[in-house]
Design a protein around this motif. Structure first.
Motif, mmCIF file in Angstrom:
data_model
loop_
_atom_site.group_PDB
_atom_site.id
_atom_site.type_symbol
_atom_site.label_atom_id
_atom_site.label_comp_id
_atom_site.label_asym_id
_atom_site.label_seq_id
_atom_site.Cartn_x
_atom_site.Cartn_y
_atom_site.Cartn_z
ATOM 1 N N ASN A 42 9.246 -3.886 1.811
ATOM 2 C CA ASN A 42 8.564 -3.027 2.776
ATOM 3 C C ASN A 42 7.067 -3.311 2.781
ATOM 4 O O ASN A 42 6.425 -3.322 3.837
ATOM 5 C CB ASN A 42 8.810 -1.556 2.442
ATOM 6 C CG ASN A 42 10.220 -1.109 2.792
ATOM 7 O OD1 ASN A 42 10.889 -1.737 3.608
ATOM 8 N ND2 ASN A 42 10.672 -0.036 2.165
ATOM 9 N N ALA A 43 6.514 -3.510 1.602
ATOM 10 C CA ALA A 43 5.081 -3.793 1.508
ATOM 11 C C ALA A 43 4.730 -5.091 2.220
ATOM 12 O O ALA A 43 3.719 -5.179 2.930
ATOM 13 C CB ALA A 43 4.664 -3.856 0.035
ATOM 14 N N LEU A 46 4.753 -4.490 5.985
ATOM 15 C CA LEU A 46 3.561 -3.791 6.461
ATOM 16 C C LEU A 46 2.385 -4.758 6.554
ATOM 17 O O LEU A 46 1.603 -4.707 7.514
ATOM 18 C CB LEU A 46 3.218 -2.625 5.533
ATOM 19 C CG LEU A 46 1.977 -1.816 5.939
ATOM 20 C CD1 LEU A 46 2.152 -1.211 7.334
ATOM 21 C CD2 LEU A 46 1.672 -0.729 4.915
ATOM 22 N N ARG A 47 2.259 -5.648 5.589
ATOM 23 C CA ARG A 47 1.179 -6.645 5.659
ATOM 24 C C ARG A 47 1.321 -7.502 6.911
ATOM 25 O O ARG A 47 0.345 -7.805 7.597
ATOM 26 C CB ARG A 47 1.164 -7.514 4.406
ATOM 27 C CG ARG A 47 0.153 -8.672 4.497
ATOM 28 C CD ARG A 47 -0.103 -9.302 3.149
ATOM 29 N NE ARG A 47 1.047 -9.972 2.594
ATOM 30 C CZ ARG A 47 1.320 -11.280 2.783
ATOM 31 N NH1 ARG A 47 0.534 -12.015 3.539
ATOM 32 N NH2 ARG A 47 2.374 -11.819 2.211
ATOM 33 N N GLU A 74 2.669 -1.494 -5.234
ATOM 34 C CA GLU A 74 3.396 -2.519 -4.491
ATOM 35 C C GLU A 74 2.680 -2.862 -3.177
ATOM 36 O O GLU A 74 2.654 -4.014 -2.742
ATOM 37 C CB GLU A 74 4.816 -2.032 -4.173
ATOM 38 C CG GLU A 74 5.661 -1.692 -5.396
ATOM 39 C CD GLU A 74 5.414 -0.286 -5.921
ATOM 40 O OE1 GLU A 74 6.037 0.093 -6.917
ATOM 41 O OE2 GLU A 74 4.580 0.446 -5.318
ATOM 42 N N TYR A 75 2.095 -1.829 -2.558
ATOM 43 C CA TYR A 75 1.403 -2.032 -1.289
ATOM 44 C C TYR A 75 -0.006 -2.576 -1.514
ATOM 45 O O TYR A 75 -0.506 -3.371 -0.709
ATOM 46 C CB TYR A 75 1.358 -0.721 -0.501
ATOM 47 C CG TYR A 75 2.693 -0.385 0.121
ATOM 48 C CD1 TYR A 75 2.961 -0.668 1.458
ATOM 49 C CD2 TYR A 75 3.712 0.187 -0.638
ATOM 50 C CE1 TYR A 75 4.187 -0.378 2.026
ATOM 51 C CE2 TYR A 75 4.947 0.481 -0.078
ATOM 52 C CZ TYR A 75 5.178 0.197 1.248
ATOM 53 O OH TYR A 75 6.409 0.474 1.808
ATOM 54 N N GLU A 78 0.011 -6.357 -1.638
ATOM 55 C CA GLU A 78 0.178 -7.029 -0.342
ATOM 56 C C GLU A 78 -1.036 -6.835 0.559
ATOM 57 O O GLU A 78 -1.501 -7.780 1.203
ATOM 58 C CB GLU A 78 1.436 -6.517 0.362
ATOM 59 C CG GLU A 78 2.732 -6.912 -0.327
ATOM 60 C CD GLU A 78 2.901 -8.418 -0.410
ATOM 61 O OE1 GLU A 78 2.542 -9.110 0.560
ATOM 62 O OE2 GLU A 78 3.398 -8.899 -1.455
ATOM 63 N N PHE A 164 2.127 6.350 2.879
ATOM 64 C CA PHE A 164 1.962 6.151 1.439
ATOM 65 C C PHE A 164 2.272 7.420 0.654
ATOM 66 O O PHE A 164 2.781 7.369 -0.464
ATOM 67 C CB PHE A 164 0.542 5.668 1.132
ATOM 68 C CG PHE A 164 0.242 4.292 1.652
ATOM 69 C CD1 PHE A 164 1.187 3.284 1.574
ATOM 70 C CD2 PHE A 164 -0.978 3.998 2.227
ATOM 71 C CE1 PHE A 164 0.922 2.014 2.059
ATOM 72 C CE2 PHE A 164 -1.260 2.734 2.713
ATOM 73 C CZ PHE A 164 -0.302 1.736 2.631
#
Length: 455
Positions: A42-43, A46-47, A74-75, A78, A164
């Motif tokens: 998922n991260a 999103l990037r 995790e986000y 990225e 988030f």
């Protein structure tokens, strides 16, 4: 607001909202299928989505990724990979904007003005030109309707932060959001950036290792900034240079960022690799060019008192003094349990500054991972204990520390960081810093608030 401006803002708002909404829907479907929202896949998605959008929202996300406390680990990993660039505008735009800022005869100021940009970023582009007086200059030209784009993207920042919070509610990002908004709006004002440059030229006067460009005031406006062009090479081109050369580069960077911070309470909030180049480097001395002064944070003197107090508290293992220091930093409603968790992060940042020996800034980290393991540990503990609101002042200090630490790792620099730091804080008093700050701001043309009220 004109009709065109409103239309542009609504169009941008719709596009960003559709992209982020599409990501959120996809992540929700994946979650229903058993994939955790915090999953690295998922991260990465999103990037990709933000990278396609370009513009202010992508720059906001990049900043979030470089503040370890702002988003789930995790986000953060990225988002930190995002590059805040954009394709340059064409010759027609350049001619129209230059005429709009300097008049239809704008070309009379220049002996040479290539219409192709030398560099392009999220808010504007730079041209390398030559004045009729002979000086080579960097002409920074803002993209059209960026004010509307910024406001539209800030409206979508709330959606991003809400995503988030679904993953991790241990960090209250309200002040982070407001701080990002304030700094991004300031970046649109090139007249303010010109003051920032004057401020840095004053603060770093006499520091031979750092060069700051001069501003050509008669040719600069709130959307056009004409500066001295500083020739230099990319910093990462020196990763394979002899260690003595890399050490001198790290010393120059340390002085460029932290002399203004610890002695005047001012920090360059964007330690991106594109914001400095190397003018000269040898085993004896290095000289760097410090560039792009849109994102500058001026701190209240009490915040710097907190920085020094926390350093002394960790040095002497004094929890009561540390608790007081966190209060000076702006943390409110802390329990001793939460403070001990935050001390894990503080001890990580202060560790090299307390270790009186020649060493790497982090002896365990790989390039691009500075602070990540510690941030993950802190997040894991905060999830068990409660929510912490990160104060606004903490945001860009944290970002600068992590960004610059990552550069030191890239260089593999080995220095006595503690000796350099102690040289900057020796004899620190709030009163002396406040006096230096007031004098520096006045000289740069800033209107001064009452003493002890600068923010």
């Amino acid at each position: 607001m004109t009709e065109a401006t409103l239309t542009g803002r609504l169009a941008r708002f719709a596009r960003v909202g559709a992209n982020l909404g599409g990501f959120a829907a996809g992540a929700a479907v994946a979650r229903a299928g058993g994939r955790d929202f915090a999953d690295a896949r998922n991260a990465r998605e999103l990037r990709r989505v933000l990278g396609e959008l370009k513009g202010p929202v992508m720059k906001i996300a990049q900043v979030l990724g470089n503040i370890p406390d702002a988003v789930p680990p995790e986000y953060a990993t990225e988002l930190a990979k995002l590059q805040a660039d954009a394709p340059p505008m064409g010759p027609g735009f350049v001619r129209r904007r230059m005429a709009g800022e300097l008049g239809p005869d704008w070309q009379r100021h220049f002996a040479d003005f290539p219409l192709e940009a030398a560099a392009a970023a999220s808010l504007g582009q730079v041209h390398k030109a030559r004045l009729t007086s002979g000086e080579t200059v960097a002409v920074k030209l803002q993209y059209p309707d960026m004010g509307s784009a910024v406001e539209a993207d800030l409206g979508q920042l709330d959606l991003l932060l809400a995503l988030f919070r679904r993953i991790d509610s241990s960090i209250d990002t309200a002040e982070i959001r407001d701080e990002l908004a304030a700094r991004l709006r300031e970046e649109l004002d090139y007249a303010r950036e010109a003051k920032h440059i004057r401020l840095y030229r004053g603060m770093l006067e006499g520091v031979a290792e750092v060069r700051v460009p001069a501003v050509f005031e008669p040719l600069s406006t709130p959307r056009l900034l004409v500066m001295e062009w500083l020739e230099g090479r990319k910093l990462l081109g020196f990763r394979d240079a002899p260690e003595a050369v890399r050490n001198r580069l790290a010393e120059a960077l340390f002085k460029a960022w932290y002399k203004p911070f610890y002695q005047v309470g001012v920090i360059h909030g964007d330690p991106h690799l594109g914001n400095y180049t190397v003018a000269d480097a040898s085993a004896e001395r290095a000289v760097i060019n410090l560039l792009d002064f849109g994102c500058v944070r001026i701190f209240p003197p009490s915040f710097l008192e907190g920085v020094n107090e926390l350093y002394r508290a960790i040095e002497t293992n004094d929890e009561d003094r540390a608790f007081h220091a966190f209060g000076l930093w702006g943390f409110r409603g802390l329990t001793k349990e939460l403070m001990r968790i935050l001390l894990v992060w503080a001890k990580f940042l202060y560790g090299p500054l307390l270790d009186d020996r020649v060493r790497l800034i982090d002896e365990n980290a790989k390039p691009g991972e500075y602070g990540r393991a510690t941030a993950q540990k802190v997040h894991a503990e905060l999830r068990k204990t409660g929510t912490v609101r990160i104060p606004a002042e903490f945001v860009f200090m944290d970002r600068a520390a992590i960004g610059l630490g990552g550069v030191f790792i890239q260089l593999g620099a080995r220095l006595n960081w503690a000796r350099m730091f102690q040289g900057l804080i020796e004899g620190f008093t709030v009163e002396a810093l406040e006096a230096r700050q007031q004098a520096a701001l006045a000289a740069a043309g800033f209107a001064l608030p009452p003493k002890s009220g600068i923010a």
